[in-house]
Enzyme design. Structure first.
Site, PDB file in Angstrom:
ATOM      1  N   ASP A   1       0.887  -1.141   0.000  1.00 35.29           N
ATOM      2  CA  ASP A   1       0.000   0.000   0.000  1.00 35.29           C
ATOM      3  C   ASP A   1       0.941   1.210   0.000  1.00 35.29           C
ATOM      4  O   ASP A   1       2.110   1.077   0.349  1.00 35.29           O
ATOM      5  CB  ASP A   1      -0.838  -0.048   1.287  1.00 35.29           C
TER       6      ASP A   1
ATOM      7  N   ASP B   1      -1.115  -0.546   6.062  1.00 38.72           N
ATOM      8  CA  ASP B   1      -1.235   0.023   7.405  1.00 38.72           C
ATOM      9  C   ASP B   1      -2.631  -0.210   7.964  1.00 38.72           C
ATOM     10  O   ASP B   1      -2.921   0.155   9.088  1.00 38.72           O
ATOM     11  CB  ASP B   1      -0.922   1.527   7.389  1.00 38.72           C
TER      12      ASP B   1
ATOM     13  N   ASP C   1      -7.497  -0.965   4.316  1.00 42.17           N
ATOM     14  CA  ASP C   1      -7.030  -2.090   3.495  1.00 42.17           C
ATOM     15  C   ASP C   1      -7.028  -3.420   4.253  1.00 42.17           C
ATOM     16  O   ASP C   1      -6.430  -4.390   3.801  1.00 42.17           O
ATOM     17  CB  ASP C   1      -5.679  -1.811   2.836  1.00 42.17           C
TER      18      ASP C   1
HETATM   19  P1  ADP Z   1      -3.824   4.708  -0.225  1.00 40.31           P
HETATM   20  O1  ADP Z   1      -4.127   3.661  -1.224  1.00 40.31           O
HETATM   21  O2  ADP Z   1      -2.670   5.558  -0.683  1.00 40.31           O
HETATM   22  O3  ADP Z   1      -3.621   4.194   1.143  1.00 40.31           O
HETATM   23  P2  ADP Z   1      -6.623   5.481   0.224  1.00 40.31           P
HETATM   24  O4  ADP Z   1      -7.235   4.373  -0.544  1.00 40.31           O
HETATM   25  O5  ADP Z   1      -6.761   5.459   1.679  1.00 40.31           O
HETATM   26  O6  ADP Z   1      -5.089   5.716  -0.213  1.00 40.31           O
HETATM   27  O7  ADP Z   1      -7.245   6.851  -0.312  1.00 40.31           O
HETATM   28  C1  ADP Z   1      -7.255   7.166  -1.677  1.00 40.31           C
HETATM   29  C2  ADP Z   1      -7.536   8.625  -1.928  1.00 40.31           C
HETATM   30  O8  ADP Z   1      -8.835   8.954  -1.455  1.00 40.31           O
HETATM   31  C3  ADP Z   1      -6.610   9.560  -1.220  1.00 40.31           C
HETATM   32  O9  ADP Z   1      -5.443   9.807  -1.967  1.00 40.31           O
HETATM   33  C4  ADP Z   1      -7.468  10.819  -1.102  1.00 40.31           C
HETATM   34  O10 ADP Z   1      -7.438  11.548  -2.280  1.00 40.31           O
HETATM   35  C5  ADP Z   1      -8.853  10.263  -0.902  1.00 40.31           C
HETATM   36  N1  ADP Z   1      -9.198  10.175   0.521  1.00 40.31           N
HETATM   37  C6  ADP Z   1      -9.334   9.054   1.267  1.00 40.31           C
HETATM   38  N2  ADP Z   1      -9.687   9.338   2.530  1.00 40.31           N
HETATM   39  C7  ADP Z   1      -9.760  10.680   2.603  1.00 40.31           C
HETATM   40  C8  ADP Z   1     -10.071  11.621   3.655  1.00 40.31           C
HETATM   41  N3  ADP Z   1     -10.358  11.223   4.897  1.00 40.31           N
HETATM   42  N4  ADP Z   1     -10.052  12.936   3.341  1.00 40.31           N
HETATM   43  C9  ADP Z   1      -9.755  13.353   2.117  1.00 40.31           C
HETATM   44  N5  ADP Z   1      -9.458  12.543   1.099  1.00 40.31           N
HETATM   45  C10 ADP Z   1      -9.454  11.222   1.315  1.00 40.31           C
HETATM   46 MG    MG Z   2      -3.926   3.224   2.955  1.00 42.57          MG
END
Ligand code: ADP
Ligand code: MG
Length: 631
Positions: free
Chosen positions: A331, A525, A529
């Protein structure tokens, strides 16, 4: 040594002395037999009793039964020889029992000692917590301390419960948890986890969890329960013993009966005594103790050693899978990057910057996502939660909420499309772009940037050096930023703009399309996920920052979030499995050789018993090697 081990040692010494003494007593016939029975019963009564119980309860054949059949048989053979004018050898049967008991004794001492070693390595269980009442420090059971209470930790003491520092500045030794020898500085407001040792000055800590939910309790639970999850190698041995013991008993019977009968048919002397003796030696050799003891011990030692290096492996089956990993999927946020964003710029906002950030921070009030924590930190002031309502977190997209009665959406372009806001792409590739819409109307974006963890590039390289074939990054973030992180780290593949469910699908596809027996590990983390962690062949979670859900769903937990530990964990698992295989091959090899020699009449019971005890001692010593982890 415990009491039972001491008693057994005395029995071994007494019967050995008696056996030697009897050699010089000049008696013959029945009296001689009766005298030899004394050391036989002293050394063998418990084995005889166990074998008898086994027969009574119709349990499958075990090693006590093998020992009894072999030694009683040898005694009978000796009586027969005595009665027919030859001199029977009673010593042999007793010596077999004696060596068997020496082996058992050694094994119980060695296993006991290594178990103790492991719990000493894991010496993180705190015995008490200090609470200050009326200016006096009082020691209480950590179980009784409720969350929110302030505890006091002297220099030199272990922190008993997870919490945040409410007063004081000190240095912590986290080595017992993370295997990292570098001390960590903490001051007011910092989160601290239980099991660390406070080194320099007193600390007041406001507890955030109960003792039972604290890091130490979780680690100890994991390690204690690890041995209940059996690996394939252990299953193999259990099944092996179930088939093996009867097979050996029937072969021994055949060896005792067939050759003499065959000789009789051919008109030669049958040599009954000779072949019965060979069959008995065959039985003695066949005891599978070395394997039965050393394999679980190797896994136990491996898990203990790994936890000392800050890697928690939840069971021997995971140890085994980990050693077969050839694809590692990461991730991004919080795993390869720190997940601690800084606001770089605000673009296209109709209101002023501070107002936009305030609204965004309010909308983010309830999320645990690293982006949310960072935006709240950027706002920096206490949040008035009564201004926010109807918070809805959409995993992989962002947040929708009502702030001051107005609809607000904070997230990526997917979310903007969902609320029908006409977003403006940001041409820079410095960071993650968080778009904002108010009442469905675009209100600009905030550019935030994250830093790559200091060891991430090295971690990818270390995996390559271990021969890992594919390293892949999956992220919900925009492809521009994802590609630049992947390029900087030297990852083989990157897939971006994925929703959490897309990540599960990707991992599914990777698992089905793999060739050969290589396994897939997912490292995350746990912030949205956890499903991927459970879907992968092996889920590795970042423990310190990771969510509780991740630690539950994962099979391996890295205590200090350092991605370099991934290759460490794989190396440890490989070493452990190598030791297990060495023991299997060595023990079975020597057994087969001895069986062959005894069938041919080239090895007597003496050699048999020496080989058996010797193999077991070597296997146990080899198993303990799994505990030693090079820094
Ligand atoms: P990663 O795969 O990098 O762990 P996530 O799947 O958690 O990322 O989130 C993907 C995208 O969704 C983030 O890059 C962001 O743009 C948006 N996002 C997710 N959660 C939030 C939040 N709490 N506030 C704002 N944007 C969010
Ligand atoms: Mg993540």
């Amino acid at each position: 040594m415990n009491k039972k081990q001491k008693n057994n040692l005395y029995r071994i010494i007494i019967s050995a002395v008696l056996l030697t003494g009897l050699h010089f007593v000049p008696v013959k016939g029945v009296l001689r037999f009766l005298l030899y029975l004394i050391p036989y019963f002293i050394i063998g009564y418990d084995v005889l009793r166990k074998a008898f119980k086994g027969i009574k309860n119709r349990q499958p054949m075990d090693e006590s039964l093998l020992m009894c059949v072999a030694t009683v048989g040898a005694m009978t053979l000796a009586i027969y020889r005595d009665l027919t004018g030859q001199t029977g050898d009673y010593v042999e049967a007793i010596a077999v029992m004696l060596f068997y008991q020496i082996g058992e004794w050694f094994q119980s001492v060695a296993v006991g000692r290594s178990r103790r070693n492991i719990s000493e390595l894991m010496d993180i269980r705190p015995d008490y917590a200090n609470i200050e009442t009326d200016g006096k420090i009082e020691q209480v059971d950590p179980d009784e301390v409720e969350p929110g209470i302030v505890i006091y930790v002297h220099p030199g003491e272990k922190i008993p419960i997870d919490g945040t520092v409410s007063a004081g500045t000190s240095t912590l030794d986290t080595a017992a948890l993370t295997g990292e020898s570098l001390p960590r500085n903490v001051t007011e407001g910092d989160e601290v986890i239980s099991g660390c040792i406070n080194l320099t000055s007193p600390l007041y800590i406001r507890t955030t969890r109960e003792f039972g939910d604290s890091t130490v309790s979780k680690i100890l639970d994991l390690v204690e329960n690890a041995s209940s999850r059996k690996s394939k190698s252990e299953d193999f041995i259990t099944k092996f013993a179930r088939v093996y013991t009867p097979a050996v008993v029937y072969s021994a019977l055949a060896l005792a009966i067939l050759p003499p009968v065959f000789r009789m048919i051919c008109g030669a002397a049958p040599y009954w005594g000779d072949f019965i003796y060979r069959a008995l030696a065959f039985l003695v050799i066949s005891c599978p103790c070395a394997l039965v003891v050393s394999i679980p011990l190797s896994f136990f030692a491996g898990i203990g050693g790994a936890s000392h290096a800050g890697v928690l492996i939840k069971g021997s089956n995971y140890m085994e899978t980990l050693s077969e990993v050839d694809t590692v999927v990461f991730d991004k946020t919080g795993t390869l990057t720190r997940g601690s964003f800084e606001v770089d710029a605000v673009h296209h906002s109709p209101v002023d910057e501070a107002q936009l950030i305030e609204a965004v921070a309010l909308a983010e009030a309830a999320s645990t996502h690293p982006i949310s924590l960072s935006l709240r930190r950027a706002y920096g002031k206490e949040l008035d939660r009564s201004r926010v309502s109807d918070i809805e977190e959409i995993a992989g997209q962002g947040i929708r909420a009502r702030v001051d009665g107005r609809d607000i959406a904070v997230g990526n372009t997917k979310l903007m499309s969902a609320v029908g806001a006409d977003y403006i792409e940001c041409p820079n590739d410095m960071g993650t772009v968080i778009h904002v819409a108010l009442e469905g109307v675009y209100a600009g974006h905030i550019v935030i940037s994250d830093t790559i963890k200091p060891h991430s590039a090295e971690a990818v390289k270390a995996l390559k050096n271990l021969g890992i074939k594919r390293t892949i990054m999956l992220t919900g973030d925009a492809s521009r930023i994802a590609d630049s992180v992947a390029a900087e780290l030297g990852l083989d593949e990157v897939h971006s703009e994925l929703l959490p469910s897309d990540k599960v699908d990707r991992v599914d596809r990777l698992i089905t399309e793999r060739s050969g027996k290589g396994r897939l590990a997912f490292v995350g983390d746990g912030i949205n996920d956890a499903p991927v962690l459970s879907r992968a062949d092996i889920g590795i979670a970042m423990g310190a920052m990771g969510s509780d859900a991740a630690i539950e769903a994962a099979d391996v937990v890295l205590m200090d979030d350092d991605p370099l530990k991934i290759s460490r964990a794989i190396a440890i698992a490989r070493k452990c499995l190598r030791i297990v295989k060495e023991n299997i091959v060595f023990a079975i090899g020597i057994k087969l050789l001895c069986l062959l020699l005894s069938a041919l009449g080239l090895a007597g019971m003496w050699l048999a018993v020496f080989a058996d005890v010797g193999v077991m001692v070597l296997c146990v010593l080899n198993a303990i090697r799994a505990l030693i982890i090079r820094k």
